[in-house]
Structures are given as structure tokens and as C-alpha cells.
Design a protein around this motif. Structure first.
Motif, PDB file in Angstrom:
ATOM      1  N   ARG A  94      -4.647  -5.665  -3.879  1.00 12.37           N
ATOM      2  CA  ARG A  94      -5.163  -7.031  -3.885  1.00 12.37           C
ATOM      3  C   ARG A  94      -4.533  -7.857  -5.002  1.00 12.37           C
ATOM      4  O   ARG A  94      -4.211  -9.027  -4.823  1.00 12.37           O
ATOM      5  CB  ARG A  94      -6.685  -7.005  -4.058  1.00 12.37           C
ATOM      6  N   GLN A 141      -6.765   0.080  -3.950  1.00 17.72           N
ATOM      7  CA  GLN A 141      -7.143  -1.159  -3.272  1.00 17.72           C
ATOM      8  C   GLN A 141      -7.090  -2.345  -4.231  1.00 17.72           C
ATOM      9  O   GLN A 141      -6.648  -3.439  -3.863  1.00 17.72           O
ATOM     10  CB  GLN A 141      -8.545  -1.029  -2.676  1.00 17.72           C
ATOM     11  N   ARG A 200     -14.174  -1.124  -5.302  1.00 12.96           N
ATOM     12  CA  ARG A 200     -12.907  -0.831  -4.634  1.00 12.96           C
ATOM     13  C   ARG A 200     -12.179   0.275  -5.382  1.00 12.96           C
ATOM     14  O   ARG A 200     -12.343   0.438  -6.588  1.00 12.96           O
ATOM     15  CB  ARG A 200     -12.022  -2.087  -4.589  1.00 12.96           C
ATOM     16  N   ASP A 204       0.834  -1.202   0.000  1.00 12.51           N
ATOM     17  CA  ASP A 204       0.000   0.000   0.000  1.00 12.51           C
ATOM     18  C   ASP A 204       0.870   1.254   0.000  1.00 12.51           C
ATOM     19  O   ASP A 204       0.601   2.215  -0.733  1.00 12.51           O
ATOM     20  CB  ASP A 204      -0.916  -0.025   1.224  1.00 12.51           C
TER      21      ASP A 204
END
Length: 217
Positions: free
Chosen positions: A177, A173, A169, A133
Motif C-alpha cells: 500500500r 500488505q 494489515r 506484491d
């Protein structure tokens, strides 16, 4: 010939089946102790997994840092919940090495408790969510997609983005993922994303960790 990989393997084996105490006559940590002395290991960086190792190694290489020559072992523990065990073996109760690390926000409590119980300083750095992230935010979605294209994974990303679970999302995000959907992908992009960073864009937790290691040389 002894090298840092041998030390990592010895420590991992020790943590997996080590004795109750350092004076055990059958202590499997004897080899780890011997290697630590032979390699002049002074500091161990406790990391959750191999993707974190790839990122730290890539940043160090980009800054012309030879961590092994500095006596630094960058170690994947196979999960943050193992930090207490590794801290006991490598910190003040065991080999007496300096400990530091990098973890996700959700794992902060494991690091804090594990280091405290081992009598080690709470010298670790925390990512807001996780390292992926942090890297995606630093580079921006557009740049990360460019890198995914360059790595030959764009078709896989496009297929992933069409999945119903990804609708709603944010792009950040979704990318985060995606990096965890295939074995080895997080390791691959741990290196790729760090190598693509401009010097001023390195996420603070990763940047601070490298600075902290330099301060201990």
C-alpha cells in the motif's frame, strides 16, 4: 531522429484517437507504421502502467539485454482495460507485431479477451496479486524496508504505518500500500526493487516474460 520513445508516443496517440479501420485515409497510425518499420519493431510488451515498464526495463538492463536493439517495445497502456484497443492496433488486425505482456491477477480476463479478439496468441504472464506484491515477497519485508531507508523514504513509511487504516494489515500488505501512496513512487520502486534482486529471486512472471522475449529474438 526516430527512437523507440517516438514509437511509443505514436502508438499511444493512435490508441487515443485512432480511426475505425486501418484503411482510413486519415489514419493517425501511419506514423506508427513508419516508425515500426524504421526501428525494426517485432514485439510489443503490453503493460498496465509505467511502474511495470520501470521493472521490466531494470531487469533487462541487469541482464545486459538491449530490448530496443532486439526490436522489443515495452509499452505502458495506462490501464489493463485498454489492452483490447492496443492489441487491435498492434497485433494481427493492425501492424502484425508479436504481442506479449504482464498483468495483475485481477486483470487477467482483460488480457485474455483482448488478445483473443485481436487474433493474437495468449502469450502473457500473470502476477499473483500485482508486481509490487511479487517483488516484496521475493525480497522479504526486512530488505524492502532497508531499500526504503536507502531511498530516503523511511520517515514517510513510519508516518504511513501509524495510520489507523494500516493496523491489522500484514507488513507485506502495508508495504504494498505504501508504494502506491505517492505519485511516482511505484515507478521509482519498480526499478529499485528489481535492481536489488539476486538472480535466483526474480519473481516467476517477470522472469518468464524476459525469457519469452529472448525466445522470440
Amino acid at each position: 531522429m526516430a527512437d523507440m520513445e517516438s514509437f511509443r508516443e505514436a502508438v499511444t496517440a493512435w490508441a487515443a484517437g485512432g480511426p475505425d479501420g486501418p484503411d482510413d485515409p486519415d489514419d493517425p497510425g501511419d506514423f506508427a507504421r513508419e516508425l515500426a518499420a524504421r526501428l525494426a519493431v517485432r514485439t510489443v510488451v503490453l503493460l498496465e502502467g509505467p511502474s511495470d515498464v520501470a521493472a521490466v526495463d531494470a531487469l533487462a538492463a541487469g541482464r545486459d539485454r538491449d530490448l530496443e536493439a532486439e526490436g522489443v517495445c515495452v509499452l505502458s497502456m495506462g490501464g489493463a482495460m485498454s489492452v483490447g484497443r492496443f492489441a487491435q492496433l498492434l497485433g494481427p488486425p493492425g501492424l502484425g507485431l508479436r504481442l506479449t505482456g504482464l498483468c495483475d491477477e485481477a486483470e487477467r480476463r482483460y488480457y485474455a479477451r483482448g488478445l483473443e479478439r485481436a487474433g493474437a496468441a495468449p502469450d502473457f504472464f500473470v502476477c499473483t496479486a500485482d508486481l509490487e506484491d511479487e517483488l516484496i515477497r521475493a525480497l522479504g519485508v526486512t530488505r524492502v524496508v532497508e531499500l526504503i531507508r536507502a531511498e530516503g523514504d523511511l520517515r514517510a513509511l513510519e508516518t504511513f504505518l501509524r495510520q489507523p487504516a494500516q493496523q491489522g494489515r500484514t507488513p507485506q500488505q502495508q508495504l504494498r500500500r505504501f508504494l502506491g501512496t505517492k505519485k511516482g513512487r511505484k515507478i521509482q520502486y519498480g526499478r529499485v526493487l528489481v535492481e536489488a534482486l539476486d538472480p535466483g529471486l526474480v519473481p516467476a512472471p517477470l522472469d518468464d516474460l524476459l525469457d519469452h522475449l529472448l525466445a522470440g529474438v
